[in-house]
Design a protein around this motif. Structure first.
Motif, PDB file in Angstrom:
ATOM      1  N   UNK A 527       0.812  -1.257  -0.096  1.00 19.16           N
ATOM      2  CA  UNK A 527      -0.133  -0.117   0.192  1.00 19.16           C
ATOM      3  C   UNK A 527       0.759   1.266  -0.103  1.00 19.16           C
ATOM      4  N   UNK A 528       0.577   2.194  -0.928  1.00 19.25           N
ATOM      5  CA  UNK A 528       1.535   3.464  -0.899  1.00 19.25           C
ATOM      6  C   UNK A 528       0.544   4.643  -0.458  1.00 19.25           C
ATOM      7  N   UNK A 529      -0.808   5.024  -1.007  1.00 20.70           N
ATOM      8  CA  UNK A 529      -1.449   6.250  -0.458  1.00 20.70           C
ATOM      9  C   UNK A 529      -3.031   6.226  -1.065  1.00 20.70           C
ATOM     10  N   UNK A 530      -3.470   6.954  -0.345  1.00 13.17           N
ATOM     11  CA  UNK A 530      -5.031   6.728  -0.468  1.00 13.17           C
ATOM     12  C   UNK A 530      -5.514   7.914  -1.511  1.00 13.17           C
ATOM     13  N   UNK A 531      -6.182   7.710  -2.609  1.00 16.91           N
ATOM     14  CA  UNK A 531      -6.287   8.878  -3.624  1.00 16.91           C
ATOM     15  C   UNK A 531      -7.980   8.719  -4.217  1.00 16.91           C
ATOM     16  N   UNK A 532      -8.422   9.821  -4.485  1.00 15.74           N
ATOM     17  CA  UNK A 532      -9.575   9.756  -5.037  1.00 15.74           C
ATOM     18  C   UNK A 532      -9.363   9.880  -6.697  1.00 15.74           C
ATOM     19  N   UNK A 533      -8.145  10.263  -7.071  1.00 12.20           N
ATOM     20  CA  UNK A 533      -8.034  10.486  -8.459  1.00 12.20           C
ATOM     21  C   UNK A 533      -6.590  10.148  -8.878  1.00 12.20           C
ATOM     22  N   UNK A 534      -6.456   9.403  -9.592  1.00  8.17           N
ATOM     23  CA  UNK A 534      -5.340   8.602 -10.029  1.00  8.17           C
ATOM     24  C   UNK A 534      -4.799   8.782 -11.266  1.00  8.17           C
ATOM     25  N   UNK A 535      -3.769   9.456 -11.375  1.00  7.16           N
ATOM     26  CA  UNK A 535      -3.249   9.659 -12.880  1.00  7.16           C
ATOM     27  C   UNK A 535      -2.497   8.401 -13.346  1.00  7.16           C
ATOM     28  N   UNK A 536      -3.028   7.977 -14.503  1.00  2.00           N
ATOM     29  CA  UNK A 536      -2.154   6.862 -15.215  1.00  2.00           C
ATOM     30  C   UNK A 536      -1.612   7.387 -16.364  1.00  2.00           C
ATOM     31  N   UNK A 537      -0.228   7.103 -16.470  1.00  2.00           N
ATOM     32  CA  UNK A 537       0.522   7.716 -17.546  1.00  2.00           C
ATOM     33  C   UNK A 537       0.433   6.794 -18.815  1.00  2.00           C
ATOM     34  N   UNK A 538       0.982   7.346 -19.922  1.00  2.00           N
ATOM     35  CA  UNK A 538       0.981   6.317 -21.190  1.00  2.00           C
ATOM     36  C   UNK A 538       1.667   5.167 -21.018  1.00  2.00           C
ATOM     37  N   UNK A 539       1.146   3.866 -21.269  1.00  4.70           N
ATOM     38  CA  UNK A 539       1.742   2.882 -21.271  1.00  4.70           C
ATOM     39  C   UNK A 539       1.887   2.410 -19.968  1.00  4.70           C
ATOM     40  N   UNK A 540       1.427   3.001 -19.018  1.00 14.00           N
ATOM     41  CA  UNK A 540       1.620   2.484 -17.591  1.00 14.00           C
ATOM     42  C   UNK A 540       0.559   1.819 -16.949  1.00 14.00           C
ATOM     43  N   UNK A 541       0.903   0.663 -16.192  1.00 22.34           N
ATOM     44  CA  UNK A 541      -0.049  -0.207 -15.522  1.00 22.34           C
ATOM     45  C   UNK A 541       0.083   0.191 -13.924  1.00 22.34           C
ATOM     46  N   UNK A 542      -1.078   0.315 -13.559  1.00 20.78           N
ATOM     47  CA  UNK A 542      -0.975   0.366 -11.941  1.00 20.78           C
ATOM     48  C   UNK A 542      -2.163  -0.025 -11.307  1.00 20.78           C
ATOM     49  N   UNK A 543      -2.324  -0.276 -10.177  1.00 23.23           N
ATOM     50  CA  UNK A 543      -2.995  -0.877  -9.216  1.00 23.23           C
ATOM     51  C   UNK A 543      -3.529  -0.317  -7.960  1.00 23.23           C
ATOM     52  N   UNK A 544      -4.815  -0.226  -7.596  1.00 24.94           N
ATOM     53  CA  UNK A 544      -5.009   0.262  -6.376  1.00 24.94           C
ATOM     54  C   UNK A 544      -6.352  -0.610  -5.750  1.00 24.94           C
ATOM     55  N   UNK A 545      -6.518  -0.376  -4.541  1.00 27.44           N
ATOM     56  CA  UNK A 545      -7.339  -1.289  -3.746  1.00 27.44           C
ATOM     57  C   UNK A 545      -8.676  -0.313  -3.548  1.00 27.44           C
ATOM     58  N   UNK A 546      -9.724  -1.197  -3.820  1.00 23.49           N
ATOM     59  CA  UNK A 546     -10.979  -0.358  -3.584  1.00 23.49           C
ATOM     60  C   UNK A 546     -11.747  -1.235  -2.571  1.00 23.49           C
TER      61      UNK A 546
END
Lengths: 575, 321
Positions: A527-546
Motif C-alpha cells: 500500500x502506498x497512498x489513498x487517493x480519489x483521482x489517480x493519474x495513469x501515464x501512457x503505457x503505464x499499469x498501476x493498481x489500487x485497492x477499492x
C-alpha cells in the motif's frame, strides 16, 4: 513563449495567454474602476459552518478582453470556498438559476450515493429554478473541491474549493493557509471545443513537428537517426507531440480565478510557514507546479495526509489536490509557477510580504516529446530493475481477468482503440513526460506514502480495466467500450477489489472513482497512498485497492472532461 | 500497540492474497518467474481485523517530529506498522434512483458519446491557369453526418472551364472498420462532358502508416464498366500554420469511354502541391501547382480537346465547418 507558438500571432496572443491584469468577475461587472488593487488583498469569499446556501447562476466575466458568460455559484468564480469541520453534518441547499439542469458533485468526499451529485446516478439533477438539499456527515479532513457534473458547466466556471478542518487540529500547523485553485478558462463555447476535437483530434496542438524540427534533428543525429526516431511513430500513426488535447490556443490559465497578469497574491511575513492547498480544478489541463527558490514539502495528497516529502516541483493532474508547506525565509516575493504539461501556457500567482511585490516569472520549459516508453511501456527497463517476474505475469492477457470468469481482454485494436501496450511499465517513480531528468527534484507517485493503514488490508478480487481510445476519431473508453455501449461494473458490498488499470493510450488519464477511495499500490503490491483521482501515464499499469463499502450507483471516469464526454466513463454498482 | 500488530499481520496477509488468488485460478505451469514465496501465508485474513477495529482517527504527532523527509524510502514493513485510518463508510442512500436504461441515464447526465455530428470540408475551391493560358474554376468538397461509427458521406469534385462543367458527386455509407480505416459503400454520378455515368462504389478511406490520407475506391458501372480511383495526400508542416500538401490521384478504367475522354488502363494521373496558410485550422488560403497527365487517345470526334500533359497554377481557399 516556446518555439512552437507561430510568430504570426505572438503579439495578439500575449494578452490571451496572460489575460487581463484586472480581468475576471470584477471586470465583467465593471467594478474595476474602483480600487483595482484591492481585489488582490481581499480574501476570497469563504463560507463556513454547517449550513450553506448556494445558488448556481450566470455572470458576465472578462479574462482576456472579451466578455463571456460564466457559470458561477453565489455570483463568484471560482465558487466560494466551503470550510467544513471533520465530524460535522453539513447541509447545503443548492438552487439552480440556470435555464438548464445543473448539479454539484463534492469531489473526493465519502458520502451516501444520493448526495454525490451525479445526475442519472445519484439523483435527477437540479432542474432550472429548482433546488436540491445535500446533507451528509463529513468524516474526513483535508483539501477537496466541488464542481458541476452536468455537461460542460465545470468548464464554464462551476468549480470551487472545499477545506475540511481536522477534528484534532492540523497535523502540520502553519501560520498562513491559502487555497491555490488552478483552472483552465476558455472564451470558447465548450461545445465548440468538443466538436472541433471530434473533427480533428489535433485541433489545439500547436506543437506538431515541422520540417525545421526534422532538419535540426538530422543535423544533430544524422539523417538516418532522425528518420529512425520517427519511423515507429509514423508507422503507428501516433504523434509524440500529443501532450494535451486542448492547449492555450483555447485556454487562459487561472489561479483562484485570476489570470497570470492579474497575479493572485498571498501575503506572508518572512519566516512564516505557509500551507498552500493546490487544487487542479481544470477541465483538461495537467499543471507542473514550482516556486523557484523554495522547497515545497508535500504533506497531503487528495486530502489525505502523507509522509512529508520535500520537492522542487510536482505535476498535479486534473481533479487532484496537494497540500504543500513552504517557509520563505527572506523578505521578498516568490512566484508560484504552474505551467501546462504541453508547455503552451501557465498559471501564475505570487507569495509576497506586501501587496504589489512580484518576483521573476520563469520561462516556460521547452516542449517535451513523448518517449518510446510512453508508447511501448516497459521496453526500456531503465527505472524498473525489479519485479520483472510480476510484470511478465501481469502483462499476460487473460491472467488477471480469469479470476472472475470474464473473457480475456484481447489486445486487438479497432475503431475504438488505436493502440495497445503489450508490456506496460509498472514503476511509479516516473514523474512523467517533460519532468524526467529536468534537474529538479520532482514528485512522483512513488514518493507518496500514507501516514495510516489502508482501508482494504486484503484483496478479494482482481479487476483489470484497460484505458483505451482513438485519438484520430476522438473516442475514449474503458476496455474499448464507450459509456453508451458498456454495462455497469458490479462490486459486491463489502468486498475488497484490486483494480488494475493499463493505459493503452498515449495520454495521461486522471481516473476518478466516486464514493470510494482508490488506495494506490506500489508495483510489489504494498500500500502506498489513498487517493480519489489517480493519474495513469501512457503505457503505464498501476493498481489500487477499492473497499466496496459504499452501497449505491457511482460514477467512474477519466477526469479530463472531454474524454469523459467522449465515452471514458463507467457506472459502478455496489450492492 | 496491539491494534498496530493486528493491522501489521492483516496487511502482510493482505498483500499476499493477490498472489494466492492468481496462483489458484491461473495455470501456474510454465509461467516464467511466477513467485511462490508467499504461498505459506495464504490463510485468509480476518476481513474485519483492521477496518472495523478503528474508531479513533489516527494521531501520530510523535511519529512526525520534522518535515524534512526528503527521499525517504518506506518498505512494506513500515507500511504494515501504520496506525489505522479514520475512514468511515457512508450510509446507504435514502433515495435510490429507479432502474433506467443506459440511454435514460445518459440523458439525465447530459452525456452523449454517440451523438450525431457532422462536418463540411471545402478542401479545394480554386481558380487555375494552365500554361497554355486556359482559366478554370474547380472544387473538391466532402461532408459527413453521423455517429462515431456510421456516417453518411457526400463527396464532390469538378471543374468549370471554358468548355463547360464536368465533375462527379458521390454519396456513401461509411462504417468505421479499423483504428484508422473506414469502409465505404455507395454510388457515384459523373456529369458534364459526354453522357452522365452512374457507378456503384465500394472503397476504403483512412490514414495509412506515415500519415498518408488515403482513399481507394472501386466502381462498377453500366455496360459492365469498372473503374478504380486511388488518392493519397500528405501534410508537411513548415510552421504550425504553413502547410504544404502534396497530393496524388490516379484513375483506372477497364474500357475506353471516348465521349468522356476516358481511356482504358491508367486513364489519368494528377499530382499537385498546395501551400496553405492556416489563419485558423478552419480557414486557409493557398497557392499551388498541379500536373495532369492523360493517357491513351480515346477521344470522340467533336468532344472538347484535352491536353495529354497539362500544368496549371492554382490559388484558392480551404475551409471547413
Amino acid at each position: 513563449m516556446s518555439k512552437q507558438v507561430p510568430r504570426g500571432f505572438q503579439l495578439p496572443r500575449r494578452r490571451f495567454v496572460q489575460g487581463l491584469a484586472l480581468g475576471g468577475v470584477a471586470a465583467g461587472l465593471g467594478l474595476w474602476r474602483g480600487n483595482a488593487l484591492a481585489q488582490i488583498a481581499t480574501p476570497r469569499a469563504e463560507l463556513r459552518g454547517n449550513h450553506f446556501e448556494l445558488e448556481i447562476g450566470e455572470l458576465p466575466v472578462d479574462f482576456t478582453g472579451r466578455k463571456r458568460i460564466a457559470t458561477v455559484v453565489n455570483g463568484q468564480l471560482p465558487a466560494p470556498l466551503l470550510r467544513w469541520r471533520q465530524g460535522d453534518t453539513v447541509t447545503l441547499r443548492v438552487r439552480n438559476r440556470l435555464r438548464e439542469t445543473s448539479s454539484i458533485h463534492w469531489h473526493g468526499i465519502v458520502l451516501p450515493a444520493d448526495m454525490d451529485g451525479v445526475p442519472g446516478l445519484s439523483f435527477d439533477g437540479i432542474p432550472p429554478g429548482g433546488e436540491y438539499v445535500y446533507r451528509f456527515t463529513v468524516n474526513q479532513a483535508g483539501t477537496y473541491w466541488y464542481h458541476s457534473h452536468s455537461r460542460f458547466q465545470e468548464q464554464t466556471g462551476l468549480y470551487g474549493p472545499i477545506v475540511i478542518e481536522p477534528r484534532d487540529g492540523e497535523r502540520h500547523p502553519a501560520e498562513r493557509d491559502y487555497v491555490v485553485l488552478l483552472n483552465d478558462w476558455t472564451d470558447l463555447d465548450p461545445e465548440t471545443i468538443y466538436a472541433n476535437l471530434k473533427k480533428q483530434g489535433g485541433y489545439y496542438n500547436v506543437g506538431k513537428r515541422t520540417v525545421g524540427d526534422f532538419l535540426r534533428d538530422a543535423g544533430r543525429d544524422g539523417l538516418s537517426g532522425a528518420l529512425a526516431e520517427r519511423r515507429m511513430w509514423n508507422q503507428m500513426r501516433m504523434d509524440p507531440t500529443d501532450l494535451a488535447d486542448v492547449s492555450s490556443v483555447a485556454y487562459t490559465y487561472l489561479v483562484n480565478g485570476q489570470t497570470p497578469a492579474a497575479n493572485w497574491t498571498g501575503l506572508f511575513d518572512a519566516g512564516e510557514k505557509i500551507r498552500l492547498r493546490f487544487i487542479n480544478g481544470s477541465s483538461m489541463t495537467f499543471f507542473d507546479v514550482r516556486i523557484p527558490g523554495l522547497k515545497m514539502t508535500v504533506v497531503a495528497a487528495d486530502g489525505q495526509a502523507i509522509e512529508p516529502v520535500s520537492v522542487d516541483e510536482f505535476r498535479i493532474g486534473t481533479a487532484e489536490t496537494y497540500d504543500v508547506i513552504v517557509q520563505p525565509s527572506a523578505d521578498r516575493a516568490w512566484t508560484i509557477f504552474a505551467q501546462s504539461m504541453d508547455r503552451t501556457g501557465y498559471a501564475r500567482a505570487t507569495l509576497a510580504p506586501r501587496i504589489g511585490m512580484t518576483a521573476d516569472v520563469p520561462l516556460i520549459d521547452p516542449r517535451p516529446l513523448l518517449s518510446m516508453g510512453d508508447m511501448m511501456g516497459a521496453m526500456d527497463h531503465g527505472s524498473m530493475g525489479h519485479d520483472m517476474s510480476g510484470m511478465d505475469m501481469m502483462a499476460m492477457p487473460g491472467m488477471a481477468m480469469s479470476m472472475h470468469h470474464e473473457p480475456a481482454p484481447s489486445l486487438k485494436t479497432g475503431p475504438e482503440v488505436d493502440m495497445r501496450v503489450a508490456t506496460p511499465r509498472r514503476n511509479l517513480d516516473d514523474p512523467g513526460v517533460g519532468l524526467r531528468d529536468n534537474g529538479r527534484r520532482v514528485l512522483s507517485y512513488a514518493d507518496l506514502h500514507a501516514v495510516d493503514a489502508p482501508i482494504s488490508p486484503r484483496i478479494d478480487r482482481e479487476l483489470t480495466l484497460r484505458l483505451t481510445g482513438n485519438m484520430e476519431r476522438y473516442l475514449w473508453s474503458f476496455d474499448g467500450k464507450r459509456a453508451s455501449a458498456a454495462e455497469p461494473l458490479h462490486l459486491h458490498h463489502g468486498e475488497r477489489v484490486r483494480v488494475t488499470l493499463v493505459n493503452d493510450t498515449m495520454m495521461t488519464h486522471p481516473i476518478h472513482l466516486h464514493g470510494m477511495w482508490s488506495e494506490l499500490e506500489a508495483p510489489d503490491g504494498s500500500f502506498q497512498v489513498r487517493k480519489h483521482t489517480v493519474m495513469v501515464q501512457p503505457a503505464q499499469q498501476l493498481s489500487y485497492r477499492v473497499s466496496a463499502d459504499a452501497p449505491g450507483r457511482w460514477a467512474y471516469h477519466c477526469h479530463l472532461l472531454y474524454h469523459m464526454e467522449a465515452g471514458m466513463f463507467r457506472e459502478v454498482v455496489v450492492a | 500497540m496491539r491494534l498496530q500488530r493486528i493491522s501489521a499481520i492483516a496487511l502482510a496477509l493482505g498483500s499476499c492474497a493477490p498472489t494466492m488468488l492468481l496462483a489458484q485460478s491461473a495455470d501456474m505451469e510454465g509461467m516464467p518467474g511466477m513467485s511462490m514465496q508467499h504461498a505459506e501465508h495464504g490463510v485468509p485474513a480476518d476481513p474485519h481485523a483492521v477496518h472495523h477495529a478503528v474508531t479513533e482517527p489516527a494521531r501520530s504527532d510523535q511519529a512526525h517530529d520534522g518535515m524534512d523527509h526528503t527521499g525517504h524510502d518506506m518498505s512494506s514493513i513500515d507500511t504494515a506498522a501504520l496506525p489505522p485510518n479514520d475512514h468511515v463508510p457512508p450510509s446507504p442512500p435514502q433515495h435510490v434512483m429507479p432502474a433506467m436504461t443506459a440511454e435514460q441515464m445518459h440523458k439525465l447526465m447530459q452525456m452523449n458519446d454517440a451523438s450525431v455530428t457532422g462536418m463540411l470540408l471545402i478542401d479545394r475551391l480554386e481558380r487555375s491557369r494552365s500554361t497554355s493560358g486556359d482559366y478554370a474554376t474547380s472544387w473538391e468538397a466532402e461532408g459527413w453526418l453521423g455517429n462515431p461509427i456510421d456516417r453518411l458521406w457526400v463527396k464532390t469534385e469538378g471543374e468549370r472551364g471554358s468548355d463547360g462543367t464536368e465533375g462527379r458527386v458521390a454519396a456513401l455509407w461509411s462504417h468505421a472498420w479499423t483504428s484508422f480505416w473506414d469502409a465505404q459503400l455507395g454510388a457515384r454520378q459523373d456529369f458534364g462532358q459526354g453522357p452522365n455515368r452512374q457507378w456503384a462504389a465500394f472503397g476504403v478511406q483512412g490514414l495509412a502508416p506515415y500519415w498518408f490520407e488515403t482513399q481507394a475506391t472501386f466502381y462498377a458501372g453500366e455496360q459492365g464498366r469498372t473503374a478504380l480511383r486511388l488518392e493519397a495526400s500528405y501534410e508537411l508542416l513548415f510552421t504550425q500554420r504553413l502547410v504544404l500538401e502534396p497530393k496524388l490521384e490516379l484513375n483506372f478504367y477497364d474500357k475506353d469511354d471516348p465521349q468522356r475522354g476516358v481511356s482504358s488502363g491508367l486513364s489519368d494521373l494528377e499530382t499537385g502541391l498546395r501551400l496553405r496558410y492556416e489563419f485558423s485550422r478552419k480557414f486557409a488560403p493557398y497557392v499551388g501547382v498541379n500536373w495532369t497527365r492523360r493517357y491513351g487517345d480515346a477521344q470522340a470526334p467533336g468532344a472538347p480537346m484535352f491536353h495529354a500533359r497539362e500544368t496549371t497554377w492554382v490559388a484558392g481557399v480551404r475551409w471547413w465547418l
